[in-house]
Design an enzyme around this catalytic site. Structure first.
Site, short mmCIF file in Angstrom:
data_model
loop_
_atom_site.label_atom_id
_atom_site.label_comp_id
_atom_site.label_asym_id
_atom_site.label_seq_id
_atom_site.Cartn_x
_atom_site.Cartn_y
_atom_site.Cartn_z
N CYS A 257 80.29 50.25 64.18
CA CYS A 257 81.26 51.13 63.42
C CYS A 257 82.68 50.68 63.38
O CYS A 257 83.27 50.49 62.22
CB CYS A 257 81.38 52.65 64.11
SG CYS A 257 79.96 53.47 64.17
N1 LIG Z 1 75.21 52.73 65.18
C1 LIG Z 1 76.10 53.84 65.56
O1 LIG Z 1 76.61 54.13 66.54
C2 LIG Z 1 76.50 54.46 64.45
C3 LIG Z 1 77.21 55.79 64.35
C4 LIG Z 1 77.80 56.61 63.76
C5 LIG Z 1 77.39 56.17 62.33
N2 LIG Z 1 76.99 54.79 62.12
C6 LIG Z 1 76.45 54.62 60.67
O2 LIG Z 1 75.16 55.00 60.43
C7 LIG Z 1 74.47 54.16 59.33
C8 LIG Z 1 73.10 53.59 59.99
O3 LIG Z 1 73.65 52.81 61.01
P1 LIG Z 1 72.58 52.27 62.26
O4 LIG Z 1 73.20 51.86 63.34
O5 LIG Z 1 71.71 53.28 62.38
O6 LIG Z 1 71.83 50.85 61.71
P2 LIG Z 1 70.68 50.17 61.99
O7 LIG Z 1 70.86 48.91 61.45
O8 LIG Z 1 70.50 50.42 63.42
O9 LIG Z 1 69.49 50.84 61.43
C9 LIG Z 1 69.22 50.74 59.89
C10 LIG Z 1 68.06 50.84 59.56
O10 LIG Z 1 68.00 51.11 57.98
C11 LIG Z 1 66.91 50.02 57.60
N3 LIG Z 1 67.04 49.90 56.15
C12 LIG Z 1 67.81 48.91 55.70
N4 LIG Z 1 67.68 49.17 54.17
C13 LIG Z 1 66.97 50.36 54.03
C14 LIG Z 1 66.38 50.62 52.84
N5 LIG Z 1 66.70 50.21 51.58
N6 LIG Z 1 65.46 51.53 52.70
C15 LIG Z 1 64.93 51.99 54.11
N7 LIG Z 1 65.42 51.43 55.33
C16 LIG Z 1 66.25 50.53 55.28
C17 LIG Z 1 67.04 48.74 58.44
O11 LIG Z 1 65.72 48.02 58.46
C18 LIG Z 1 67.34 49.38 59.93
O12 LIG Z 1 66.20 49.61 60.67
C19 LIG Z 1 75.59 53.08 59.09
O13 LIG Z 1 76.33 53.44 57.96
C20 LIG Z 1 76.40 53.22 60.13
O14 LIG Z 1 77.97 53.01 59.94
C21 LIG Z 1 76.25 54.16 63.28
#
Ligand SMILES: NC(=O)c1ccc[n+]([C@@H]2O[C@H](COP(=O)([O-])OP(=O)(O)OC[C@H]3O[C@@H](n4cnc5c(N)ncnc54)[C@H](O)[C@@H]3O)[C@@H](O)[C@H]2O)c1
Length: 412
Positions: A257
């Site tokens: 983030c």
């Molecule tokens: N990790 C955190 O602590 C956190 C906290 C708040 C917000 N976020 C936000 O949440 C969002 C996701 O983050 P995350 O940490 O879960 O990411 P991540 O990389 O852990 O997971 C994302 C998943 O989405 C999948 N993916 C990618 N493209 C795809 C598609 N077109 N269709 C289906 N699946 C797809 C990937 O294979 C992966 O498994 C981001 O925008 C991030 O900024 C993350």
């Protein structure tokens, strides 16, 4: 009826499991075949979701790579990554790909919610046109909203249920529909008037942290030059019961983030002839923090009559955060790279990270790592590492986290 989740990572998987625990049927979609297979077999790639917890709800979850299976879902929550390109500009690739795929499955009366962190306007300017390729109208035929995720990997005092959830729909009816879905798993839903308010509120939360971390990192460097103990300063300031929020200095900023999300806003600000100075400055200070840490390593070794070249340096904790194995944007990687570029013989110990394949390093046991070490650097202070032992056994210790201050160890 079921809840569909697109993207089963740090955000999507806990959401899927929480909905299943609340008695919902869940369809989880991810483009990563291996991840889908592991999840279907009850193996969780996320530390915050233990295998047993996933296995307990497996009967209510279907994991698949086929977006088409979401056609029957009552609501679809999109949690795909929002990274930066090599030029540090927003990369909406995964988000747009997921939205295009959804245009083929969206049906009347469905609720679609974007959770991925992104700049204000993404839901309205990017999702609406793609989803409307279905022939249906957003806000009329189906509900559309933005609701930012507030997951904090490793945190146990707040859960999805007890963390308030902000929801901003395209129309008041969209907000109500999305809020009704989340109220099944959240005690407190916070409706706001538009998706843009919800999008920007998430960025404000992240930028607030990034700017305050940068401020305290800069002060740490100044205090170092002035030979003032920054930790004592912070502890003194933190006794003020109002108007002060404590932030600690550290090796830099990591995780998905903080090093990434603020730049979504500074990029968008340019469209409005504004340069988001605080964001850029905080990014600059935090990105240069590993260089300051390496300079401190050099100074400590120098005082002991040793150069970095050939010295054995044990890095303790390489993930970006205590208690988790998440390596994304971890400042430890920069510190290792800089020390190795100076000829340091770098080894590491991290119970959460068995290997750093891209650096050709395998994690060592604590005792093995301490063997022959000239200096130990506590980069991330994992709770299950015996730092007292490190202080006892290593000839020199530099603590970048303030955990061993009470033992008289040199701190950042
Ligand atoms: N990790 C955190 O602590 C956190 C906290 C708040 C917000 N976020 C936000 O949440 C969002 C996701 O983050 P995350 O940490 O879960 O990411 P991540 O990389 O852990 O997971 C994302 C998943 O989405 C999948 N993916 C990618 N493209 C795809 C598609 N077109 N269709 C289906 N699946 C797809 C990937 O294979 C992966 O498994 C981001 O925008 C991030 O900024 C993350």
């Amino acid at each position: 009826m079921s809840i569909g989740i697109v993207g089963l990572g740090y955000v999507g998987l806990p959401l899927a499991v929480t909905f299943a625990e609340a008695g919902e049927q869940v369809i989880g979609v991810d483009v990563d075949h291996a991840r889908v297979q592991a999840l279907s077999a009850g193996r969780s790639p996320i530390e915050d979701v233990a295998d047993e917890r996933l296995q307990d709800v497996l009967a209510s979850c279907r994991f698949t790579t086929r977006t088409v299976e979401l056609h029957e879902a009552e609501a679809i929550l999109v949690c795909v990554p929002t990274p930066l390109t090599r030029n540090r500009e927003p990369d909406l690739g995964p988000l747009l790909a997921a939205s295009r795929a959804l245009a083929d499955v969206v049906r009347r009366d469905q609720v679609i919610v974007l959770e991925s962190t992104t700049f204000p306007g993404t839901t309205r300017e990017h999702l609406v046109p793609l989803l409307e390729e279905s022939g249906l109208r957003a806000g009329e035929d189906f509900a559309l909203a933005f609701s930012p995720e507030r997951v904090d990997p490793g945190r146990t005092d707040y859960t999805l249920r007890t963390t308030p959830k902000v929801v901003g729909g395209l129309t008041p009816a969209c907000t109500d529909r999305a809020a009704a879905i989340y109220s099944r798993i959240c005690d407190h839903v916070v409706p706001v008037s538009t998706p843009e308010v919800a999008e920007l509120s998430k960025l404000l939360e992240n930028i607030f942290r990034s700017v305050n971390i940068a401020l305290v990192n800069e002060l740490a460097r100044l205090a170092d030059r002035m030979d003032i103990d920054i930790w004592e300063v912070i502890e003194a300031a933190a006794t003020k019961p109002y108007g002060f929020t404590r932030f600690d200095p550290g090796p830099g900023m990591g995780g998905h983030c903080l090093p990434v999300d603020p730049f979504y806003l500074s990029w968008k600000a340019r469209e409005y002839d504004l340069s988001a100075e605080f964001i850029e400055l905080a990014g600059k200070v935090n990105q240069s923090q590993p260089y300051f840490c390496v300079e401190k390593v050099e100074r400590m070794l120098n005082e002991a009559g040793k150069p970095v070249r050939g010295s054995r340096i044990l890095i303790l904790g390489v993930s970006y955060k205590a208690g988790v194995g998440d390596m994304r944007e971890s400042p430890a990687l920069k510190i290792i790279e800089l020390l190795r570029a100076r000829g340091g013989d770098v080894v590491y110990h991290d119970p959460h990270v068995p290997e750093l394949a891209e650096h050709g390093l395998r994690g060592l046991g604590l005792d093995e790592g301490l063997e022959g070490a000239d200096l130990a650097v506590i980069v991330t202070a994992h709770p299950n590492v015996d730092h007292g032992r490190v202080v006892e056994r290593a000839p020199l210790v530099l603590d970048l986290r303030g955990t061993t201050r009470h033992l008289g160890v040199p701190q950042l």
